[in-house]
Each structure stands twice: as C-alpha cells, then as structure tokens.
Enzyme design. Structure first.
Site, PDB file in Angstrom:
ATOM      1  N   ASN A 118       0.871  -1.179   0.000  1.00  0.00           N
ATOM      2  CA  ASN A 118       0.000   0.000   0.000  1.00  0.00           C
ATOM      3  C   ASN A 118       0.905   1.226   0.000  1.00  0.00           C
ATOM      4  O   ASN A 118       1.544   1.520   1.002  1.00  0.00           O
ATOM      5  CB  ASN A 118      -0.899  -0.026   1.250  1.00  0.00           C
TER       6      ASN A 118
ATOM      7  N   LYS B 173       0.091   4.321  -0.200  1.00  0.00           N
ATOM      8  CA  LYS B 173      -0.505   5.514   0.409  1.00  0.00           C
ATOM      9  C   LYS B 173      -0.272   6.726  -0.529  1.00  0.00           C
ATOM     10  O   LYS B 173      -0.287   6.546  -1.744  1.00  0.00           O
ATOM     11  CB  LYS B 173       0.072   5.720   1.815  1.00  0.00           C
TER      12      LYS B 173
ATOM     13  N   HIS C 292      -9.254   1.458   5.143  1.00  0.00           N
ATOM     14  CA  HIS C 292      -7.931   1.560   5.775  1.00  0.00           C
ATOM     15  C   HIS C 292      -8.040   2.515   6.973  1.00  0.00           C
ATOM     16  O   HIS C 292      -8.780   3.496   6.930  1.00  0.00           O
ATOM     17  CB  HIS C 292      -6.907   2.076   4.761  1.00  0.00           C
TER      18      HIS C 292
ATOM     19  N   GLU D 202      -6.297   4.855   7.969  1.00  0.00           N
ATOM     20  CA  GLU D 202      -6.071   6.275   7.673  1.00  0.00           C
ATOM     21  C   GLU D 202      -7.317   6.903   7.048  1.00  0.00           C
ATOM     22  O   GLU D 202      -7.582   8.083   7.236  1.00  0.00           O
ATOM     23  CB  GLU D 202      -4.834   6.422   6.767  1.00  0.00           C
TER      24      GLU D 202
ATOM     25  N   GLU E 158      -4.934  -4.723  10.687  1.00  0.00           N
ATOM     26  CA  GLU E 158      -3.866  -3.746  10.829  1.00  0.00           C
ATOM     27  C   GLU E 158      -4.094  -2.943  12.117  1.00  0.00           C
ATOM     28  O   GLU E 158      -4.840  -1.948  12.112  1.00  0.00           O
ATOM     29  CB  GLU E 158      -3.859  -2.776   9.649  1.00  0.00           C
TER      30      GLU E 158
ATOM     31  N   GLY F 264       3.193   2.209  10.608  1.00  0.00           N
ATOM     32  CA  GLY F 264       4.185   3.264  10.414  1.00  0.00           C
ATOM     33  C   GLY F 264       4.945   3.621  11.679  1.00  0.00           C
ATOM     34  O   GLY F 264       5.670   4.614  11.727  1.00  0.00           O
TER      35      GLY F 264
ATOM     36  N   SER G  53       3.978  -2.296  10.126  1.00  0.00           N
ATOM     37  CA  SER G  53       5.436  -2.388  10.287  1.00  0.00           C
ATOM     38  C   SER G  53       6.018  -3.721   9.828  1.00  0.00           C
ATOM     39  O   SER G  53       6.974  -4.229  10.404  1.00  0.00           O
ATOM     40  CB  SER G  53       5.835  -2.089  11.740  1.00  0.00           C
TER      41      SER G  53
HETATM   42  P1  13P Z   1       3.472   0.235   7.476  1.00  0.00           P
HETATM   43  O1  13P Z   1       3.893  -1.070   6.863  1.00  0.00           O
HETATM   44  O2  13P Z   1       4.244   1.408   6.978  1.00  0.00           O
HETATM   45  O3  13P Z   1       3.425   0.145   8.977  1.00  0.00           O
HETATM   46  O4  13P Z   1       1.952   0.496   6.999  1.00  0.00           O
HETATM   47  C1  13P Z   1       1.032  -0.516   7.111  1.00  0.00           C
HETATM   48  C2  13P Z   1      -0.179  -0.142   6.357  1.00  0.00           C
HETATM   49  O5  13P Z   1      -0.887   0.774   6.712  1.00  0.00           O
HETATM   50  C3  13P Z   1      -0.500  -0.890   5.129  1.00  0.00           C
HETATM   51  O6  13P Z   1      -1.792  -0.639   4.702  1.00  0.00           O
END
Ligand code: 13P
Length: 252
Positions: free
Chosen positions: A9, A11, A95, A97, A167, A173, A213
């Site tokens: 992903n 983003k 997601h 976010e 997640e 992140g 992560s």
């Molecule tokens: P990270 O792998 O950067 O922690 O992000 C995970 C994520 O949100 C994938 O959709």
C-alpha cells in the site's frame, strides 16, 4: 491450499515516473512467482493506477479507496466504473487512515463493499483497533464489530472471496509491529467471527492478512503462520529492493 498474498500500500507516495521505475524492477519477478503460488499486489495512488495496470502484468492493481456511488456530486471521489474502465477491479476499503482522517465508518465501508460486490471487484477490507482500544483490552470487541458491520448484507459467495487485513492502528508506520502471537490470534479470530455467523466453510475461505510495520526481516514470521494468509505492507513496499526481498523471503 490458499495462495499467500503480498500487497504493498503506497498511500500518498510515488509519482508516475517513480511508479514506472518500480515496475521495471519488480514486474519480472512478480510474474514468475505467480506460478509459485504467491499473489503480489500494489495499491498506488489513483493517478498511478493506469500506468501500473498497463506495465505491471505480474502485479494485481488495487485502488486504495473507491466511492460507493456509480457517479454524482461527490467532488474528489472516484467510482468503481472509472476504475473498471482502466482495467482495475480490486480495491482496499476502510484503511485506518481513511477511518481516521476521512471519517470513514463501518457503515460507509459496508456501502463500499456492497458496491464492490455489485461490480464484481475484489475487496480488501481493513480492520484494526487503536492504541487506546488495545490498552483497554477491547481489541476483539472492536474487530468483531468492524468485521460484521462491514460485511453485513453481502452475499455469502462474495464474503467467501473477500480479503480482510488486520492492521492494528498502533503498529502502522510506528515500527512497533504486533507480536506474531497477537497477529496470529486476531487473524484467527477474524476467520472465527465469520465462521460463527456464516459457517465454517465461509470463514475458512476468507483470506486474512496482517499489516503494520511489516518488513523483509519480519515478514516470514507472520506469513508462515497458519492463521495468516499474507501481508499488507506500507513503508517497506516503497523501495523495489525491499519489496523484492520480501518476495524472496516469502518463497524461501
Ligand atoms: P506500514 O507497513 O508502513 O506500517 O503500513 C502498514 C499499512 O498501513 C499498510 O496498509
């Protein structure tokens, strides 16, 4: 046996030029591993989807988001018909976010998943608890609600082909990945919640991924677990070298 899945992903990262560079480095391997039972996907920005779709024949293209309406007065949104036109038929939904910054709720996720079913898209539905909910011991309660409210009213056939990503928000992140034990237990629990309501056959068919992560060094710990069917990766999916490394580590 289920095929393992690795989805990156991106983003709000990568320009079109950067996408082309990534595809040139990764596509050949992605094509090859398809025969070795690993599905590789990328969710770039909407703007990079056409070029990814055109060049990356070994990679499944996911939108990061989709609107639930076919068209209308929804400034800034993209409908499944627009995605379909460029040959994209898979999307992330919900997601964290999107939930955190754009007020998506289980209800809007449910509308989006219903639209994906209508257009025969593959859905990758994301769920996960916040740090506060985790610390208060509410993880399972939150996950159950997100899963059941998100998939409410979908046909059993469609639920059977859904992918759900666990997640935990506190692991995204942050470098604080959930332990293998937590990830395994919650991914198992997601299948269990679906089995309880829709039958074990359906719960067993749903793919459940872990995200948060994940990187080349730890991906195998998660994906070798029998309750986890793959990984949804943010940061570590941005560099072709680290993405290729994750593919190699999964095939070992
Ligand atoms: P990270 O792998 O950067 O922690 O992000 C995970 C994520 O949100 C994938 O959709």
């Amino acid at each position: 046996m289920k095929r393992k899945i690795l989805v990156g992903n991106w983003k709000m990262n990568k320009t079109i030029a950067e996408t082309i560079d990534f595809v040139n480095k990764v596509n050949e391997k992605a094509l090859k591993v398809r025969e070795e039972e690993l599905i590789v996907g990328i969710a770039p920005s909407f703007l990079c989807l056409p070029v990814l779709r055109k060049l990356a024949n070994g990679i499944v293209c996911f939108a990061q988001n989709v609107h639930f309406a076919d068209n209308g007065a929804y400034t800034g949104e993209i409908s499944p018909l627009m995605l379909q036109e460029i040959g994209v038929n898979a999307s992330l939904v919900g997601h964290s976010e999107r939930r955190q910054y754009f007020n998506e709720t289980n209800e809007t996720c449910n509308k989006k998943l219903k639209t994906l079913e209508k257009y025969n898209f593959n859905g990758l539905y994301c769920v996960g608890e916040t740090l506060k909910e985790y610390e208060e011991g509410l993880t399972k309660e939150v996950i159950k609600k997100q899963v059941l409210e998100g998939i409410e009213g979908l046909s059993v056939e469609y639920i059977s082909r859904l992918t759900i990503a666990y997640e935990p928000v506190w692991s995204i992140g942050t470098g604080k990945n959930a332990s293998k034990e937590i990830a395994s237990e919650i991914c198992w629990y997601i299948s269990e919640v679906i089995s309880e309501k829709y039958g074990k056959e359906v719960g067993d068919l749903v793919y459940v991924l872990y995200g948060g992560s994940v990187k080349p060094e730890n991906i195998k710990d998660y994906v070798n677990d029998s309750n986890i069917d793959g990984a949804l990766v943010g940061g570590a999916s941005l560099k072709a070298e680290s993405f290729l490394q994750m593919i190699d580590n999964l095939l070992e």
